[in-house]
Design an enzyme around this catalytic site. Structure first.
Site, PDB file in Angstrom:
ATOM      1  N   ASP A 292     -51.927 -59.637-112.738  1.00  0.00           N
ATOM      2  CA  ASP A 292     -52.704 -60.630-112.233  1.00  0.00           C
ATOM      3  C   ASP A 292     -53.869 -61.354-112.880  1.00  0.00           C
ATOM      4  O   ASP A 292     -54.701 -61.979-112.129  1.00  0.00           O
ATOM      5  CB  ASP A 292     -53.141 -60.217-110.690  1.00  0.00           C
ATOM      6  CG  ASP A 292     -54.112 -58.908-110.655  1.00  0.00           C
ATOM      7  OD1 ASP A 292     -54.197 -58.201-112.034  1.00  0.00           O
ATOM      8  OD2 ASP A 292     -54.945 -58.992-109.768  1.00  0.00           O
TER       9      ASP A 292
ATOM     10  N   ASP B 193     -56.622 -60.129-114.228  1.00  0.00           N
ATOM     11  CA  ASP B 193     -58.185 -59.946-113.901  1.00  0.00           C
ATOM     12  C   ASP B 193     -58.755 -58.937-115.096  1.00  0.00           C
ATOM     13  O   ASP B 193     -59.919 -58.894-115.064  1.00  0.00           O
ATOM     14  CB  ASP B 193     -58.413 -59.333-112.444  1.00  0.00           C
ATOM     15  CG  ASP B 193     -57.901 -58.120-112.080  1.00  0.00           C
ATOM     16  OD1 ASP B 193     -57.306 -57.656-113.085  1.00  0.00           O
ATOM     17  OD2 ASP B 193     -58.216 -57.670-111.104  1.00  0.00           O
TER      18      ASP B 193
ATOM     19  N   SER C 237     -51.383 -56.375-109.218  1.00  0.00           N
ATOM     20  CA  SER C 237     -51.748 -56.026-110.551  1.00  0.00           C
ATOM     21  C   SER C 237     -50.858 -55.637-111.335  1.00  0.00           C
ATOM     22  O   SER C 237     -50.069 -56.348-111.862  1.00  0.00           O
ATOM     23  CB  SER C 237     -53.054 -55.033-110.174  1.00  0.00           C
ATOM     24  OG  SER C 237     -54.056 -55.125-111.177  1.00  0.00           O
TER      25      SER C 237
HETATM   26 MG    MG Z   1     -55.269 -56.245-111.976  1.00  0.00          MG
END
Ligand code: MG
Length: 453
Positions: free
Chosen positions: A241, A243, A96
């Site tokens: 990542d 998100d 992440s």
């Molecule tokens: Mg993330």
């Protein structure tokens, strides 16, 4: 309380090739494969160690008798999308927003939601007791490559917004992907939607030469200058990542994640004529105010995006999110999704025909204050229980820590999962009241600690 040894809030994150070695990754994946069997999709972010870990993960899955589908480099939510639509499980290789030397492994179930705690425990148990299934040579399955998911994922996002309205608005957007997995999606998506896109740090690079992968205000100073200097309508940034989506308004101001959450909530409720919103106990009262005004209902879970995603699925919710800018659209992906968040935000600006700063100003405004205080781990539970007792004259929520509501606002006192501290977060109408509430929260912890010395 589950006593997990390897898993954090979503998967395992460690320093690559020191703790997170190919051997570690392979065995952990064999344990996951033993529980899932069937078809497992594998994908990952742009880190230098991702291909190495990915090959180890694939070996582990094959050795346990799974079929493997290699999706290549792509955002975490794109893997979740693929698993939900086509496969029995999935593994995402990503750390992440962590620094470049780390990597991690996230496991998802057939719905694309991070696996539940009892499954994590089973995987750990198998890992430490060395008993994943190892199938015989003639039962080893194949690796298939599926390189269509990115295009399909982008097309699906496009279908979920008013592409014509966005195209007509011709918005000027500066995109900073931080050299992470959003490089494969956001610039292409926004161009397809007709935005005038300027890219920064949009070539995948595991050294993250452009900026730190965590999209904080400090790390986004170059994006802020670019938005101002180019006279853009909007700046968009993602974590490693992809998100999470963070916005910079047309004046170059950093927009906090809770504001974006409230803005999209308002729009989703208006568009759908109400619906169920899921968030965590640490989220702003603005989310409740908006729900009340636009026919929504709010459920609050303990802190954690997996819990929000699962609740959205179980209760058939409309929309969910967290104060850090992670937004969940459950009819698309059961997890935080940066691409649809981005598309929704440009759709809102285009259709409302107002600059982002104005849209944010129209939202209910609360002031907040964050503090922390040390407390030994073994006293945390006792202290929390006693605080709930001594504040029983107020409305108290003990779902996650202790949240106390007063006429001035609310304060939540939560134990940190990783450090010997309590985090204290308060919200009120004025800065002064928010500060007072936070100080009160700290004093409640101090009183309890003093009485135990
Ligand atoms: Mg993330």
């Amino acid at each position: 309380m589950v006593n997990k040894r390897l898993f954090g809030t979503f998967g395992v994150r460690r320093r690559a090739n020191e703790v997170l070695t190919p051997e570690f990754a392979s065995k952990l994946s064999a344990a996951y494969g033993t529980l899932v069997k069937g078809q497992v999709a594998v994908g990952g972010d742009t880190r230098t160690s991702t291909p190495m870990i990915k090959h180890a993960v694939i070996s582990g899955l094959l050795s346990a008798g799974c079929n493997v589908i290699d999706l290549g480099g792509l955002p975490t939510p794109a893997v979740q999308y693929a698993v939900r639509n086509y496969y029995d499980g999935g593994i995402i290789i990503t750390a992440s927003h962590n620094p470049p030397h780390d990597n991690g492994i996230k496991f998802v179930d057939a719905d694309g939601i991070g696996i539940p705690e009892d499954m994590e425990e089973k995987i750990e148990d198998m890992y430490f007791n060395e008993n994943p299934d190892r199938v015989s040579w003639d039962e080893i399955k194949e690796v298939e490559i599926n390189s269509n998911i990115i295009d399909e994922y982008i097309e699906n996002v496009e279908c979920r917004v008013d592409a014509e309205a966005i195209n007509d608005a011709g918005l000027k957007v500066v995109v900073d992907c931080g050299n992470g997995a959003a490089c494969f999606t956001t610039p292409y998506l926004l161009r397809k939607l007709g935005c005038k896109v300027t890219t920064m740090n949009c070539q995948p690079d595991g050294f993250f030469p452009g900026r730190n992968p965590e999209p904080t205000e400090d790390n986004l100073q170059e994006l802020i200058s670019a938005v101002k200097n180019l006279g853009a309508d909007l700046g968009i940034a993602h974590d490693g990542d992809a998100d999470r989506t963070i916005c910079i308004d047309e004046n170059g101001s950093f927009v906090f994640g809770d504001k974006t959450f409230a803005l999209v909530e308002k729009y989703m409720l208006k568009e759908n004529g109400g619906g169920l919103i899921v968030t965590t106990v640490a989220t702003s009262s603005a989310i409740y105010d908006i729900a009340e005004e636009f026919g929504g209902e709010v459920i609050a879970t303990r802190v954690g995006d997996l819990l929000v995603a699962r609740e959205l699925k179980d209760k058939n919710g409309l929309f969910g999110g967290e104060e850090n800018g992670g937004l969940i659209f459950p009819d698309f992906v059961y997890g935080r999704d940066a691409a649809l968040s981005t598309a929704k935000i440009v759709e809102i600006i285009a259709k409302e025909k107002k600059p982002l700063s104005k849209l944010i100003k129209e939202l209910p405004a609360y002031k907040s204050e964050k503090r922390k205080i040390e407390c030994p781990d073994d006293l945390k539970k006792e202290v929390m229980d006693s605080i709930a007792e001594v504040t029983c004259e107020y409305e108290v929520d003990t779902k996650d820590g202790v949240k106390i509501f007063t006429d001035e606002g609310w304060v939540i006192i939560r134990p940190s999962g990783t450090e010997p501290i309590f985090r204290c977060f308060a919200e009120a109408q004025s800065d002064e009241d928010a500060k007072k509430m936070a100080e009160w929260g700290i004093s409640l912890v101090m009183e309890q600690l003093k009485s135990r010395k």
